[in-house]
Design a protein around this motif. Structure first.
Motif, short mmCIF file in Angstrom:
data_model
loop_
_atom_site.label_atom_id
_atom_site.label_comp_id
_atom_site.label_asym_id
_atom_site.label_seq_id
_atom_site.Cartn_x
_atom_site.Cartn_y
_atom_site.Cartn_z
N ASN A 181 -13.39 -3.50 -6.38
CA ASN A 181 -13.15 -2.10 -6.05
C ASN A 181 -11.78 -1.85 -5.43
N LEU A 182 -11.11 -2.91 -4.98
CA LEU A 182 -9.77 -2.74 -4.42
C LEU A 182 -8.67 -2.81 -5.47
N PHE A 183 -9.04 -3.14 -6.72
CA PHE A 183 -8.03 -3.12 -7.78
C PHE A 183 -7.55 -1.67 -7.95
N PRO A 184 -6.23 -1.47 -8.04
CA PRO A 184 -5.69 -0.11 -8.20
C PRO A 184 -5.74 0.35 -9.65
N LEU A 185 -6.94 0.44 -10.18
CA LEU A 185 -7.12 0.82 -11.58
C LEU A 185 -8.03 2.04 -11.69
N TYR A 186 -7.66 2.96 -12.55
CA TYR A 186 -8.47 4.12 -12.90
C TYR A 186 -8.95 4.83 -11.63
N SER A 187 -10.26 4.92 -11.44
CA SER A 187 -10.79 5.65 -10.29
C SER A 187 -11.33 4.72 -9.21
N LEU A 188 -10.96 3.44 -9.27
CA LEU A 188 -11.43 2.50 -8.25
C LEU A 188 -10.79 2.83 -6.90
N ASP A 189 -11.43 2.37 -5.83
CA ASP A 189 -10.97 2.67 -4.48
C ASP A 189 -9.53 2.24 -4.24
N GLY A 190 -9.14 1.12 -4.84
CA GLY A 190 -7.82 0.57 -4.58
C GLY A 190 -6.68 1.51 -4.93
N THR A 191 -6.89 2.40 -5.90
CA THR A 191 -5.84 3.33 -6.33
C THR A 191 -5.37 4.20 -5.17
N LYS A 192 -6.32 4.80 -4.47
CA LYS A 192 -5.95 5.72 -3.39
C LYS A 192 -5.64 4.99 -2.09
N VAL A 193 -6.22 3.80 -1.92
CA VAL A 193 -5.87 3.00 -0.74
C VAL A 193 -4.41 2.57 -0.83
N LEU A 194 -3.99 2.14 -2.01
CA LEU A 194 -2.59 1.73 -2.23
C LEU A 194 -1.65 2.92 -2.04
N LYS A 195 -2.06 4.08 -2.51
CA LYS A 195 -1.24 5.28 -2.37
C LYS A 195 -1.05 5.64 -0.90
N TRP A 196 -2.10 5.38 -0.10
CA TRP A 196 -2.05 5.68 1.33
C TRP A 196 -1.19 4.68 2.08
N ASN A 197 -1.48 3.37 1.91
CA ASN A 197 -0.77 2.36 2.69
C ASN A 197 -0.78 1.04 1.93
N ALA A 198 0.37 0.68 1.35
CA ALA A 198 0.47 -0.52 0.52
C ALA A 198 0.21 -1.79 1.34
N LYS A 199 0.63 -1.81 2.59
CA LYS A 199 0.45 -3.00 3.43
C LYS A 199 -1.03 -3.25 3.69
N ILE A 200 -1.75 -2.20 4.07
CA ILE A 200 -3.19 -2.34 4.34
C ILE A 200 -3.92 -2.74 3.06
N TRP A 201 -3.54 -2.12 1.93
CA TRP A 201 -4.17 -2.47 0.65
C TRP A 201 -3.96 -3.94 0.34
N PHE A 202 -2.73 -4.43 0.51
CA PHE A 202 -2.42 -5.83 0.19
C PHE A 202 -3.23 -6.79 1.07
N ILE A 203 -3.29 -6.49 2.37
CA ILE A 203 -4.04 -7.37 3.29
C ILE A 203 -5.52 -7.38 2.91
N ALA A 204 -6.07 -6.18 2.62
CA ALA A 204 -7.49 -6.08 2.29
C ALA A 204 -7.83 -6.82 1.00
N ILE A 205 -7.03 -6.61 -0.06
CA ILE A 205 -7.36 -7.26 -1.33
C ILE A 205 -7.09 -8.76 -1.25
N ALA A 206 -6.12 -9.18 -0.42
CA ALA A 206 -5.86 -10.61 -0.25
C ALA A 206 -7.04 -11.30 0.42
N ILE A 207 -7.56 -10.69 1.48
CA ILE A 207 -8.71 -11.28 2.18
C ILE A 207 -9.94 -11.29 1.28
N ALA A 208 -10.20 -10.15 0.63
CA ALA A 208 -11.36 -10.07 -0.27
C ALA A 208 -11.21 -11.07 -1.42
#
Length: 213
Positions: free
Chosen positions: A164-191
């Motif tokens: 769900n953290l992948f920034p694809l289509y309507s997945l959560d990752g799309t808007k998380v990345l748009k909000w804060n790339a650093k937080i998105w990267f840390i979250a998807i790295a840990i997951a």
């Protein structure tokens, strides 16, 4: 405090039941004895993760004084049912509809990252249970069942968080990345590390390594 409408409770119950059936078919086919034996694993390890993901969105949305309601997606349930016959389940039972829609990128990001974070939290809880039960797993059938359920729960929730953290289509990752790339990267790295650990090492071996065994 989470508030549910009668329609929302109905939709959650339907999603829970249908996903349980779908994952059972994908895992055990139509073997009734096998389905009964794996039901605890399916319900606790898999379905709860899928539902908790959506409720994570709802909880944070309500924290920001938004109206949030889970709504069933019949087509998503139909797709889940059809894919179950091929040995896997594309689980998209519904979505949390949030109002107002004109939210800032930050609020959107915080709401949407809550779903994967709920899965990551569940994955860690399941891994902790695996570690606690590990020395006791052969003492009784109950302990062994809890051990199996928790191992599956760790794997499934790690996957759900990463996917769900992948920034694809309507997945959560799309808007998380748009909000804060650093937080998105840390979250998807840990997951992602958790998911890869579950695939290539496994919960049991991870616990053994942690214990120095």
């Amino acid at each position: 405090m989470l508030v549910y409408t009668k329609k929302e409770i109905r939709d959650l119950i339907i999603a829970f039941i249908v996903l349980t059936i779908c994952f059972s078919i994908a895992t055990a086919g139509f073997n009734h004895k096998s389905i009964i034996s794996i039901l605890p694993i399916i319900i606790i390890g898999v379905v709860i993760g899928s539902v908790s993901h959506e409720l994570g969105h709802k909880y944070i949305a309500m924290k920001y004084s938004c109206d949030a309601e889970f709504k069933l997606w019949p087509l998503g349930l139909a797709i889940a049912f059809v894919t179950s016959f091929f040995g896997f389940v594309f689980a998209s039972p519904g979505t949390v509809q949030i109002h107002p829609e004109n939210r800032s990128d930050e609020i959107n990001g915080r709401i949407l990252i809550a779903g994967p974070m709920a899965n990551m939290g569940l994955a860690l809880v399941f891994l902790a249970i695996v570690a606690l039960i590990y020395p006791l797993r052969f003492y009784s059938g109950i302990f062994h069942l809890i051990y199996l359920v928790s191992g599956v729960g760790f794997s499934v929730n790690s996957f759900l968080a990463t996917f769900n953290l992948f920034p694809l289509y309507s997945l959560d990752g799309t808007k998380v990345l748009k909000w804060n790339a650093k937080i998105w990267f840390i979250a998807i790295a840990i997951a992602g590390i958790m998911m890869l650990g579950s695939i290539f090492i496994g919960a049991e071996r991870m616990v053994q390594i942690f214990m120095g065994l």
